[in-house]
Design an enzyme around this catalytic site. Structure first.
Site, short mmCIF file in Angstrom:
data_model
loop_
_atom_site.label_atom_id
_atom_site.label_comp_id
_atom_site.label_asym_id
_atom_site.label_seq_id
_atom_site.Cartn_x
_atom_site.Cartn_y
_atom_site.Cartn_z
N ASN A 9 45.70 44.57 33.21
CA ASN A 9 45.83 43.29 34.19
C ASN A 9 44.54 42.43 33.27
O ASN A 9 44.10 42.63 33.41
CB ASN A 9 45.09 43.94 35.60
N LYS A 11 43.90 39.43 34.05
CA LYS A 11 43.47 38.53 35.09
C LYS A 11 43.45 36.94 34.62
O LYS A 11 44.52 36.41 33.83
CB LYS A 11 41.44 39.35 35.60
N HIS A 97 44.71 44.17 45.27
CA HIS A 97 43.39 44.19 43.73
C HIS A 97 41.84 43.40 44.40
O HIS A 97 42.05 42.76 45.12
CB HIS A 97 43.26 42.97 42.38
N GLU A 99 39.36 41.32 43.80
CA GLU A 99 38.65 40.52 43.45
C GLU A 99 39.84 39.65 43.88
O GLU A 99 39.37 38.68 44.85
CB GLU A 99 39.32 40.23 42.01
N GLU A 169 40.32 51.61 42.09
CA GLU A 169 39.46 50.97 41.07
C GLU A 169 38.40 50.82 42.09
O GLU A 169 38.66 50.32 43.18
CB GLU A 169 40.30 49.68 40.78
N GLY A 175 34.74 45.93 35.38
CA GLY A 175 33.97 44.96 34.69
C GLY A 175 32.28 44.95 34.58
O GLY A 175 31.88 44.09 34.23
N SER A 215 36.51 49.66 33.86
CA SER A 215 35.78 49.80 33.35
C SER A 215 36.41 51.36 32.26
O SER A 215 35.67 51.55 31.24
CB SER A 215 34.33 50.09 33.60
P1 13P Z 1 38.41 46.30 33.83
O1 13P Z 1 38.17 47.40 32.73
O2 13P Z 1 37.76 45.43 33.04
O3 13P Z 1 36.67 47.20 34.63
O4 13P Z 1 38.53 45.74 35.13
C1 13P Z 1 39.34 46.82 35.84
C2 13P Z 1 40.25 45.99 36.70
O5 13P Z 1 39.85 45.39 37.22
C3 13P Z 1 41.63 45.98 36.15
O6 13P Z 1 42.78 45.42 37.37
#
Ligand code: 13P
Length: 259
Positions: A9, A11, A97, A99, A169, A175, A215
């Site tokens: 992903n 983003k 997601h 976010e 997640e 992140g 992560s």
């Molecule tokens: P990270 O791997 O940067 O922690 O992000 C995970 C994520 O949100 C994948 O959709």
């Protein structure tokens, strides 16, 4: 163990040139290996079409979007529909997601509508769930995830549910560099599989893909992917460098070989 599925992903990252370089870098690395692991790249919407062109030419990965509209088509300025995604060969789409839940107020109800749209156009919904730090601290992490899945996904008839992928997640791991421990991931994945079994039966539960995200990197991927109920990963930051992403794909292969 069934073959792993690794989804990158990206983003809201990469310029057009960087996106192309990243796709080409991943293709070059994957060309020299034989993989059981499924690979999906989810670049920003603007680059989906170059990604699907490369996917068609190379046959090494599939392409996913990061979001879609809950509506079919019409006067929804700025939105991209599942119909449009399907028309350029997109096979997967991330929905719900954390976010999007946090910054764009996406509810389970909206996510359920997006899932329906995607299924109508033959796109695999990758439905995200996960608890906040507060929910985990309070010991409510399982209930939080159960509610998300019950309202966004479990309303589907079995034959439609079977088309979907789940991504666990934990919000506190996204992140932050603070990965869930393999035991925490396994505990939640087993809990989710159990919910699926109760609702849709043993075979559907076994065949369902439940990915871990948060992560995940080349160092911790083998241990995470070696857990019985972790069927692969949804990778954020570490999917933005070809070497790191390919190392995670290789971790998927190692986990299958060793377990
Ligand atoms: P990270 O791997 O940067 O922690 O992000 C995970 C994520 O949100 C994948 O959709």
């Amino acid at each position: 163990m069934k073959p792993k599925l690794i989804i990158g992903n990206w983003k809201m990252n990469t310029s057009f040139d960087e996106a192309q370089d990243l796709i080409i870098g991943i293709i070059e690395a994957l060309e020299s290996v034989t993989l059981e692991t499924g690979v999906v790249l989810c670049p920003p919407a603007l680059y989906l079409e170059i990604a699907t062109d490369h996917a068609d030419d190379s046959d090494l990965f599939n392409v996913g979007a990061q979001n879609c509209s809950e509506y079919d088509n019409g006067a929804y300025t700025g939105e991209i529909s599942a119909r449009m995604l399907a028309s350029i060969g997109v096979d997967f789409c991330i929905v719900g997601h954390s976010e999007r839940r946090k910054y764009f107020n996406e509810s389970n109800e909206t996510i359920a509508k997006k899932v329906n749209q995607l299924l109508q156009f033959g796109i695999v919904p990758v439905v995200c769930c996960g608890e906040t730090r507060e929910e985990r601290k309070a010991g409510h992490h399982c209930e939080a995830v159960e509610k998300q899945l019950a309202e966004a996904l479990f309303q589907l008839p079995k034959e439609h549910f079977e088309q979907a992928v789940i991504a666990y997640e934990p919000v506190w791991a996204i992140g932050t560099g603070e990965t869930a421990s393999p035991q925490q991931a396994q505990e939640m994945h087993a809990f989710i599989r159990n919910l699926i079994e109760k609702k849709f039966g043993t075979e559907t539960a076994y065949n369902s893909y439940i990915l871990y995200g948060g992560s995940c990197n080349a160092q911790n991927a083998v241990e995470l992917f070696s857990q019985n109920d972790v069927d692969g990963g949804l990778i954020g930051g570490a999917s933005l460098k070809a070497d790191d992403f390919v190392a995670i794909i290789e971790a998927g292969e190692t986990a299958i070989r060793e377990n």
